[in-house]
Design an enzyme around this catalytic site. Structure first.
Site, PDB file in Angstrom:
ATOM      1  N   ASP A   1       0.904  -1.083  -0.128  1.00 50.39           N
ATOM      2  CA  ASP A   1      -0.032  -0.084  -0.065  1.00 50.39           C
ATOM      3  C   ASP A   1       0.843   1.158   0.084  1.00 50.39           C
ATOM      4  OD1 ASP A   1      -2.418  -1.419  -0.042  1.00 50.39           O
ATOM      5  OD2 ASP A   1      -3.276  -0.497   1.741  1.00 50.39           O
TER       6      ASP A   1
ATOM      7  N   TYR B   1     -17.825  -5.077   9.633  1.00 51.52           N
ATOM      8  CA  TYR B   1     -18.004  -5.681   8.196  1.00 51.52           C
ATOM      9  C   TYR B   1     -18.227  -6.857   8.039  1.00 51.52           C
ATOM     10  CZ  TYR B   1     -14.169  -1.740   7.772  1.00 51.52           C
ATOM     11  OH  TYR B   1     -13.759  -0.485   7.497  1.00 51.52           O
TER      12      TYR B   1
ATOM     13  N   LYS C   1     -17.877   2.033  11.919  1.00 51.12           N
ATOM     14  CA  LYS C   1     -17.483   2.357  10.540  1.00 51.12           C
ATOM     15  C   LYS C   1     -17.702   1.225   9.699  1.00 51.12           C
ATOM     16  CE  LYS C   1     -12.578   2.801   8.563  1.00 51.12           C
ATOM     17  NZ  LYS C   1     -11.855   1.598   8.360  1.00 51.12           N
TER      18      LYS C   1
END
Lengths: 268, 268, 268, 268, 268
Positions: free
Chosen positions: C39, C157, C192
């Site tokens: 990344d 998630y 989130k």
């Protein structure tokens, strides 16, 4: 050094109790757990812990290995015998046939201190699928035993599927030496290992474990007394500290007489 | 700053002990656990921990890696050698061949403080099925080591089935850099990693781990001395802090002479 | 209320620090753990935690997410930046590809208090085979975080084999709303979550989580800046409290300029 | 007994609070965890915990079941409502479809005391592969709840592969009675069970659980109001203590009116 | 020794309470957990714990075995009955059919002391895949029970796949003797075992367990009363200390009359 009343003032360390003059002759009696009563059929009196305590005492053994239940029920008798008590902290029955050997820790070190233990013992089957669990348990036991002033003895028996896949058997010198070495790396004071079959290879085992002391595991009763005594001579020649023996003594007709023969080799 | 009697009054942090002038040259001796006695065959004296302590001292090493058993049995000798002691907290034998690598934590940080440890080490096989267990154990070790004033060193070796499926090997720069980075994220002070094969890619590893220090893992003895020394030169050029080496030193004919050659590269 | 020297006397709660005027703009930097150094290739300076701390401060972020290792090594710099510190308590590498996602808790809440954390974060993959472990860990974290006066943030998630079998993907409104709701049931202060793709469905997500606050997860860098900014506008319109973004900021050419554009949408 | 100021001096036990005059009418609101927001679609206001607290209060319920997150966020509102708070200690999402049902304990009893809980609840899926884990957790919860002066309620729902193999379904009288009995053996004060379909068989359930109290689980909304009310009448006739109901109340058009009808049956 | 008021001053040990004059006649009532309500169908009054407490008292039993839930709900009634309370610490339902038997410990020894327990009981299925877990739990229970002054009773029932593979069934003398011996090795004061079918083989069982006391497990109700009474005579002849019986008493038409017949054999 002796005090004015003629008794030695020197305190004996736990290791010195189990290894007077640096040699050990240990009587193992955890077979009732590991193999069950079938081991007592040969000599039915051997089912009785009192008979074994008598052999340990009169046979001049420097240690007696039992599980916690027996140590608790015969606490007074064992204390009176003056044979140092070695508490076996793990065990499993042979009724269960698992994928790979593992005998878990059953008692904490602090559970056996009050029973008068001089040492604790634990079996590590290096190479088993459960090697990690055993390494963790034995490492912890060593820390706690030393903190409590006890000797830590490792039954170091590499075994399991992985070894069979590698065509290794549990008496191969490489295998026995590896097990003994793990004992040192984890901090054992004494390791109990299989005999490798000859003096030279067993010397290598002793060297790889040094300064941890090595005693030979007695195993099943040999056909003749001579076979067993010959093994004892060889391991002593190879630098071992002695033996830990069970069935080869208490399955014999005259355990005391045979104990005497062993004693003469080890302490000669 | 020096006191009136001429000695430096400044306290050396544990990291400064292992990395005097910012460089580390560490002698690894946990192979008796990881590979067993076969590693000692090349140089049988290497089976004896005393011989290794001597090499660490006379070879000018800035750290000696051993398991707790050896550290306990040779506590006095290691203290006298003044070589900083690095306690390896996990390990496994090569006898067991599991599905994916995992060497569990065997000792608590508090179990090694009294042995005089300056640092603790732990191997993380990132990518293994047991990665989670290892991340948890190492994260915990870092917290406890820092609380106790010890240096935390991560043996960061991505390995396992998942990597093989992705056609990655454990010396790929991506893989080595990832392992090193996990070391930083978990709070390691030093990470020990495989060499990636060239200076440029190793520089990326060093950058991704920064400010965590990077040392190269010595690995099996190279055919020639030159091969190994060339690697050391390259990793130093890439910005590494030094190396952690075992077999490449104590399997050689003259470990001290070879140590001197390494020392000259690292501390030049 | 202001004191005589003109400074506000009112104490800001941790939630008010992360959500001044009820809005949150959080910079995420746990990708070095989750994805590894790949990344950082886009913008090599992003490998350096100091660069990220600078972006967080100068970009006006209301929170910075890092792992404990980085928080410890840059404790002073983060404190000086005055950006509220959010400690991510769990993580896993992408090198291991397991049967179902699970990132275990790596640090205790009490391990991060002394690092100056304002909040703690934890990922729950609802629907994974390891859902139970994650629910247990996060429930515990909420209890401990609130006891310590910290904000608890859930990375909610839903993911895993079970979802794939049900033909659900992790951006389906049903799925996102379920994850957000679990966050409320377990006591998260902020969740989130992924963006559902349109304002109406995201409004349902916000409603199902209420009174827990909802922030959108930034995800991988979008092709154009506009794409990302459009999403931010939509989630704010749907009643979200803000966003948590990483790659979409620090992989861009000018992270500060782009941060300014985001800030203007969230805090307008 | 009344004091001079006319108020009853008698302290109400927690069980009396939930079962005034020996009857219980409990409002269940853990569906946001177990089934997710889809249960709120029928009546979108039901997504809002405040709406449910209002129904509990105005509908005259003797208990309100929620997860810890909601209890914490609405602590004041629940206290003001004076409806006894029942903390559900375990839960799982329906997104994960495992081999056999298990919802692990998420919060300790001590984590909910300060939230003002009168009772704690826990689901045991007897017959599941994870039966042992659940028996252990619930047994522990009973001990701790009673120590803290809380009522222990068991959601006793035998379920799983083993039952399917035996051609048993979870409403068979044998199955329901077994679940209820396990509740008694483990020490539950109240068990919540499925309805067996007729008065006689439910009487056996009540007898096998005695002296533990039995409440019927409401289940999914029945087609007509009458169907549900008929069930309530039957279980009361069979000697049950009442019901625990969720969707059958808050998914209806007028929850308060329907609550009144239920109340009249239970407390008539 | 008697005090001036004519009552014996001698304190009875817990073992003496359960084994007055060295013999034990124990009433087992954990079947509601192990088999469920189907065991109560024969005699529906047997579903009621109060009825069983009455039988225990009026039938002259020297011990009553129940789970913690019942012991807690009927604490006063059991105390008043003066029948020594034996707390069964583990259990499992028959609804789950696993690969191998395991009933986990559900309550800690310290959880049952305040209920007035004289003894604790635990089942060990030696030979099961879960043998290790059970050995660990029972070993721990023995330590804690003895520390608390309680009698430790082992339900020693070798069972499982491994035995079936070896063509052993759970009433083979070898198997029963092995189970009994494990009880001694782990420190049980009393072991409850299956009958081997004849006096001679049961004598071997008693010998292998010595000095741990042996009681025969009652098992399912025999067709005729005579069959059961004949078994009791044989085990007493073999040196057993007595029996632990449930269904053979409380499933009979006149439990008290049958109890009397048993009592006459055991205490004659």
């Amino acid at each position: 050094m002796k005090g004015w009343f003629g008794r030695s003032l020197r305190y004996k360390t736990p290791l010195e109790k189990i290894m007077p003059s640096g040699r050990a002759m240990i009587l193992a009696y955890d077979q009732g757990f590991e193999h069950g009563p079938r081991d007592f059929k040969e000599n039915p009196r051997s089912a009785d812990p009192l008979e074994i305590i008598r052999i340990a005492k009169e046979g001049g053994f420097t240690g007696l290995v039992v599980h916690r239940g027996i140590a608790e029920k015969y606490k007074q008798e064992i204390l009176k015998s003056e044979v140092p008590l070695i508490l076996k902290l793990n065990g499993k029955s042979e009724l269960y046939t698992g994928d790979d050997p593992y005998a878990p820790q059953l008692y904490a070190v602090e559970d056996v201190i009050s029973l008068g233990a001089t040492a604790v013992g634990y079996t590590v089957y290096t190479g088993s699928k459960y090697e990690n669990e055993m390494n963790q348990e034995f490492a912890r036991i060593v820390v706690e035993a030393h903190r409590a002033g006890l000797v830590a003895i490792g039954w170091m028996y590499p075994r399991g599927k992985s070894l069979r896949k590698k065509m290794l058997n549990d008496e191969d010198p490489t295998v026995v030496a590896y097990g003994a070495r793990i004992g040192l790396e984890l901090g054992a004071d004494i390791v109990k290992v299989k005999y490798t079959g000859n003096v030279e290879s067993f010397r290598w085992v002793v060297k790889c474990a040094h300064p941890t002391k090595v005693v030979m595991s007695g195993g099943p009763r040999t056909k003749t007394e001579e076979q067993f005594l010959a093994q004892v001579k060889e391991v002593m020649k190879a630098g071992a500290a002695g033996i830990a023996v069970g069935r080869n003594v208490w399955q014999r007709e005259d355990p005391l007489e045979f104990s005497k023969k062993i004693r003469e080799i080890i302490f000669k």
